[in-house]
Design a protein around this motif. Sequence first.
Motif, PDB file in Angstrom:
ATOM      1  N   PRO A 121     164.656  78.452  -7.737  1.00  0.00           N
ATOM      2  CA  PRO A 121     164.569  77.863  -9.074  1.00  0.00           C
ATOM      3  C   PRO A 121     163.241  78.134  -9.759  1.00  0.00           C
ATOM      4  CG  PRO A 121     164.354  76.168  -7.382  1.00  0.00           C
ATOM      5  CD  PRO A 121     164.754  77.426  -6.677  1.00  0.00           C
ATOM      6  N   ALA A 122     163.283  78.206 -11.095  1.00  0.00           N
ATOM      7  CA  ALA A 122     162.065  78.304 -11.891  1.00  0.00           C
ATOM      8  C   ALA A 122     161.260  77.020 -11.712  1.00  0.00           C
ATOM      9  CB  ALA A 122     162.413  78.514 -13.359  1.00  0.00           C
ATOM     10  N   ARG A 123     159.916  77.169 -11.650  1.00  0.00           N
ATOM     11  CA  ARG A 123     159.058  76.003 -11.406  1.00  0.00           C
ATOM     12  C   ARG A 123     157.716  76.170 -12.106  1.00  0.00           C
ATOM     13  NH1 ARG A 123     158.639  77.183  -5.614  1.00  0.00           N
ATOM     14  NH2 ARG A 123     159.979  78.916  -6.198  1.00  0.00           N
ATOM     15  N   HIS A 124     157.097  75.021 -12.382  1.00  0.00           N
ATOM     16  CA  HIS A 124     155.714  74.988 -12.869  1.00  0.00           C
ATOM     17  C   HIS A 124     154.806  74.675 -11.697  1.00  0.00           C
ATOM     18  CE1 HIS A 124     152.160  72.748 -14.557  1.00  0.00           C
ATOM     19  NE2 HIS A 124     152.131  73.849 -15.290  1.00  0.00           N
ATOM     20  N   GLY A 125     153.742  75.455 -11.524  1.00  0.00           N
ATOM     21  CA  GLY A 125     152.749  75.185 -10.483  1.00  0.00           C
ATOM     22  C   GLY A 125     151.509  74.588 -11.118  1.00  0.00           C
ATOM     23  N   PRO A 126     151.228  73.309 -10.942  1.00  0.00           N
ATOM     24  CA  PRO A 126     150.063  72.696 -11.576  1.00  0.00           C
ATOM     25  C   PRO A 126     148.758  73.173 -10.947  1.00  0.00           C
ATOM     26  CG  PRO A 126     151.087  71.131 -10.082  1.00  0.00           C
ATOM     27  CD  PRO A 126     151.989  72.348 -10.114  1.00  0.00           C
ATOM     28  N   ALA A 127     147.722  73.258 -11.748  1.00  0.00           N
ATOM     29  CA  ALA A 127     146.405  73.650 -11.230  1.00  0.00           C
ATOM     30  C   ALA A 127     145.932  72.682 -10.154  1.00  0.00           C
ATOM     31  CB  ALA A 127     145.391  73.713 -12.369  1.00  0.00           C
ATOM     32  N   SER A 128     146.295  71.406 -10.303  1.00  0.00           N
ATOM     33  CA  SER A 128     145.864  70.390  -9.333  1.00  0.00           C
ATOM     34  C   SER A 128     146.478  70.608  -7.953  1.00  0.00           C
ATOM     35  CB  SER A 128     146.234  68.989  -9.838  1.00  0.00           C
ATOM     36  OG  SER A 128     147.637  68.880 -10.024  1.00  0.00           O
ATOM     37  N   GLY A 129     147.544  71.393  -7.871  1.00  0.00           N
ATOM     38  CA  GLY A 129     148.191  71.639  -6.591  1.00  0.00           C
ATOM     39  C   GLY A 129     147.759  72.920  -5.917  1.00  0.00           C
ATOM     40  N   VAL A 130     146.797  73.640  -6.494  1.00  0.00           N
ATOM     41  CA  VAL A 130     146.343  74.908  -5.921  1.00  0.00           C
ATOM     42  C   VAL A 130     145.252  74.640  -4.885  1.00  0.00           C
ATOM     43  CG1 VAL A 130     145.218  77.121  -6.383  1.00  0.00           C
ATOM     44  CG2 VAL A 130     146.910  76.223  -7.998  1.00  0.00           C
ATOM     45  N   PRO A 131     145.480  74.944  -3.609  1.00  0.00           N
ATOM     46  CA  PRO A 131     144.431  74.753  -2.603  1.00  0.00           C
ATOM     47  C   PRO A 131     143.303  75.762  -2.810  1.00  0.00           C
ATOM     48  CG  PRO A 131     146.609  74.902  -1.578  1.00  0.00           C
ATOM     49  CD  PRO A 131     146.746  75.369  -2.987  1.00  0.00           C
ATOM     50  N   VAL A 132     142.074  75.260  -2.936  1.00  0.00           N
ATOM     51  CA  VAL A 132     140.898  76.120  -3.062  1.00  0.00           C
ATOM     52  C   VAL A 132     140.212  76.153  -1.703  1.00  0.00           C
ATOM     53  CG1 VAL A 132     138.660  76.444  -4.183  1.00  0.00           C
ATOM     54  CG2 VAL A 132     140.641  75.661  -5.515  1.00  0.00           C
ATOM     55  N   GLU A 133     140.160  77.322  -1.105  1.00  0.00           N
ATOM     56  CA  GLU A 133     139.654  77.495   0.254  1.00  0.00           C
ATOM     57  C   GLU A 133     138.334  78.255   0.225  1.00  0.00           C
ATOM     58  OE1 GLU A 133     140.940  79.988   4.310  1.00  0.00           O
ATOM     59  OE2 GLU A 133     142.181  80.044   2.498  1.00  0.00           O
ATOM     60  N   LEU A 134     137.376  77.808   1.022  1.00  0.00           N
ATOM     61  CA  LEU A 134     136.142  78.566   1.229  1.00  0.00           C
ATOM     62  C   LEU A 134     136.281  79.290   2.560  1.00  0.00           C
ATOM     63  CD1 LEU A 134     133.383  76.102   0.007  1.00  0.00           C
ATOM     64  CD2 LEU A 134     134.706  77.785  -1.277  1.00  0.00           C
TER      65      LEU A 134
END
Length: 306
Positions: A121-134
């Motif tokens: 299905p088409a979906r919206h990916g919110p910026a708040s759900g993006v894991p930022v990894e170092l």
Amino acid sequence: MNSPFHLPAGKALGGPYAVDVSPETAGWGFADLRVLELPPGGSHTFDTDESEWIVLPLSGGCTVTAVDEFGRDTFRLDGRDSVFAAVTDFAYVPRDARTTVTSAGGGRFALTGARCTRRLPARHGPASGVPVELRGTGNCSRQVNNFGAAARAGGADGHGFECDRLIAVEVITPGGNWSSFPPHKHDEHRPGEESVLEEIYYFEFEAHDGTPGLGYQRVSPSGRGRGTDVLAEVRDKDVVLVPDGWHGPSMAVPGHHMYYLNVMAGPEPERAWLIRDHPDHAWIRDTWPDRPVDPRLPLYTAPERP
């Protein structure tokens, strides 16, 4: 070293796209990348055909509409000022859909794609759900925005976004640092250890006082596939194709942060990022726990969930 796998800015032009890399133009089977530049009020419609796509704002915001036999989905993407400014939200659109990208303010948008078999299905990916990894430490420190990541060696790590074939992440390397190091490869099917993935690197650089940045990219033959061999000075909007081989390091010159968008896809039945480090350089990972992460990182973090 001139290489057919290094496409300087402008060399991968195709139709309405500033970058257009397809399985046909790359000579492989799965991975796609397009970069769409829209003026204020601009709009572009394309058919997803046999590929799934993630629409990722590089600069600016847009509205994405996908229409297929199952209905119509519309997503508003807030986007960002630049890849060095913030994590962005994004939209996933399925295969066999007619998709329209419209931008009131104009901008530049990456369309990361992969040939696939399943319709999701088409979906919206919110910026708040993006894991930022170092990842890494010392001068091997880099930031990875795992917006379209998959499971890594050892199983799921919480960074997964459901796609059928597509894997895509953003990497930011501070000026003077090395990333994609130790060199690694994923061109051989070794169950549980290494997966076969085609890969695209798309570069952008942070300018300093109007002076554009640059970096260097190495890909060396692994003895498989096409014997890919690249030693390239890469600049803003260059592309490097990696059908096979040991890739890395990616080196950012001092004073200019380097960004690259990685797009990966392949024939493996399991969508997973399984890599093998180059045996001459794998030891470098063992040094990371004894060194601090570059204090310049993260450049930014994902916004808090509303």
